[in-house]
Design an enzyme around this catalytic site. Structure first.
Site, short mmCIF file in Angstrom:
data_model
loop_
_atom_site.label_atom_id
_atom_site.label_comp_id
_atom_site.label_asym_id
_atom_site.label_seq_id
_atom_site.Cartn_x
_atom_site.Cartn_y
_atom_site.Cartn_z
N PRO A 2 36.80 47.32 38.05
CA PRO A 2 37.44 48.20 38.00
C PRO A 2 38.81 48.19 36.95
O PRO A 2 39.27 46.96 36.78
CB PRO A 2 38.35 48.07 39.67
CG PRO A 2 37.31 47.43 40.21
CD PRO A 2 36.53 46.42 39.23
N GLU A 3 39.21 49.34 36.47
CA GLU A 3 40.24 48.98 35.16
C GLU A 3 41.48 49.82 35.95
O GLU A 3 41.61 50.38 36.90
CB GLU A 3 39.65 49.63 33.99
CG GLU A 3 38.42 48.85 33.54
CD GLU A 3 37.77 49.22 32.15
OE1 GLU A 3 38.82 49.38 31.14
OE2 GLU A 3 36.83 48.75 31.89
N LYS A 51 46.10 45.69 37.15
CA LYS A 51 44.96 45.99 37.76
C LYS A 51 45.45 45.46 39.30
O LYS A 51 44.53 45.04 39.98
CB LYS A 51 43.78 45.10 37.14
CG LYS A 51 43.33 45.91 35.69
CD LYS A 51 42.16 45.35 35.48
CE LYS A 51 42.22 44.52 34.45
NZ LYS A 51 40.74 43.91 33.90
N ARG A 248 32.95 38.53 27.52
CA ARG A 248 32.79 39.69 28.29
C ARG A 248 31.91 40.69 27.31
O ARG A 248 32.24 40.57 26.24
CB ARG A 248 34.10 40.50 28.76
CG ARG A 248 35.13 39.42 29.56
CD ARG A 248 34.67 39.69 31.06
NE ARG A 248 34.93 40.77 31.39
CZ ARG A 248 36.07 41.42 31.56
NH1 ARG A 248 37.38 40.95 31.63
NH2 ARG A 248 36.31 42.78 31.88
#
Ligand SMILES: [Zn+2]
Length: 263
Positions: A2-3, A51, A248
């Protein structure tokens, strides 16, 4: 993962279910708060910061949650079945709605006046009412040797970007992800692109960064590794960025985002 846009939408959905209503049940399934009980208190407001999610409760308390890699908040009618297995971290319910926090990466209960303890380190929130592009640029510029790809993910610089918006922003800015921040000519533009992408997607369930909602065409590079670049036709590349074990995913087009000095 989720961003900021998903977290923003989650805050809206949580707020619609909880804000202004008295809790009839609270169930913290994390050891530190196993005995906490918020029953009888009203939820005042639900707020996202980058976030992070902040649910402010009557009596000066804040429930802080973070979705991390695979967390979600599910809204249902009270008493409806919760997911099987040991995945529920927090349950908050009123007479009309039940909010179930599943696989949350963080759950904290703290005094509202101490919220800075959990979100004070964050840079300007790309979707916040107090979004400050100048401050984001200032924070990014403070470490000119850092790669722009890593700097955009660092929530202390600006809050809300994950691997999807990183990839899409760098593509639109035509920047090689490993370009040092100090060598980026127009940081203001990079920050502006990221903010625009998150903003247009903030209330949309399916992300669109290209203006084209068709599957496979809704993003420029993210999710398209190995396929033809929508702009130049070159094969989209896939790699990893950052130091292990923090590395990432990064997706980019070698032709549209050439390494400086070779392109
Ligand atoms: Zn390309």
């Amino acid at each position: 993962m989720p961003e900021g846009d998903v977290v923003h939408l989650t805050a809206r959905r949580l707020g619609l279910a909880l804000d202004g209503r008295v809790l009839t049940r609270s169930d913290f399934r994390v050891p530190a708060y196993a005995t906490a009980d918020l029953t009888g208190r009203a939820v005042l407001e639900t707020h996202s910061r980058g976030k992070h999610l902040l649910t402010r409760i009557e009596g000066g308390l804040t429930v802080h949650t973070h979705l991390r890699m695979e967390g979600s908040w599910r809204i249902s009618r009270p008493g409806q079945g919760t997911p099987p297995g040991d995945v529920v971290r927090l349950l908050l319910a009123n007479e009309e709605w039940q909010a179930t926090g599943v696989r949350l990466g963080m759950v904290d209960l703290l005094p509202t006046r101490q919220e800075a303890r959990v979100v004070g380190h964050l840079g300007p929130d790309l979707l916040g009412a107090d979004w400050d592009p100048g401050e984001a640029v200032r924070r990014l510029s403070a470490a000119p040797e850092t790669t722009i790809g890593e700097a955009l993910l660092d929530q202390r610089n600006l809050a809300g970007i994950g691997t999807i918006y990183r990839a899409e922003t760098l593509f639109l800015a035509r920047l090689w992800p490993w370009t040092p921040v100090g060598a980026v000519d127009d940081l203001e533009k990079v920050v502006e692109i990221a903010q625009r992408l998150l903003h247009v997607n903030r209330e949309r369930p399916n992300r669109v960064t290209t203006g084209d909602t068709r599957p496979g065409r809704n993003t420029w590079v993210y999710g398209r590794a190995g396929r033809a670049c929508l702009r130049c036709g070159n094969r989209i590349s896939r790699g990893e960025m950052g130091q292990k074990p923090q590395e990432r995913l990064i997706i980019w087009c070698r032709r549209c985002q050439p390494e400086r000095g070779t392109g």
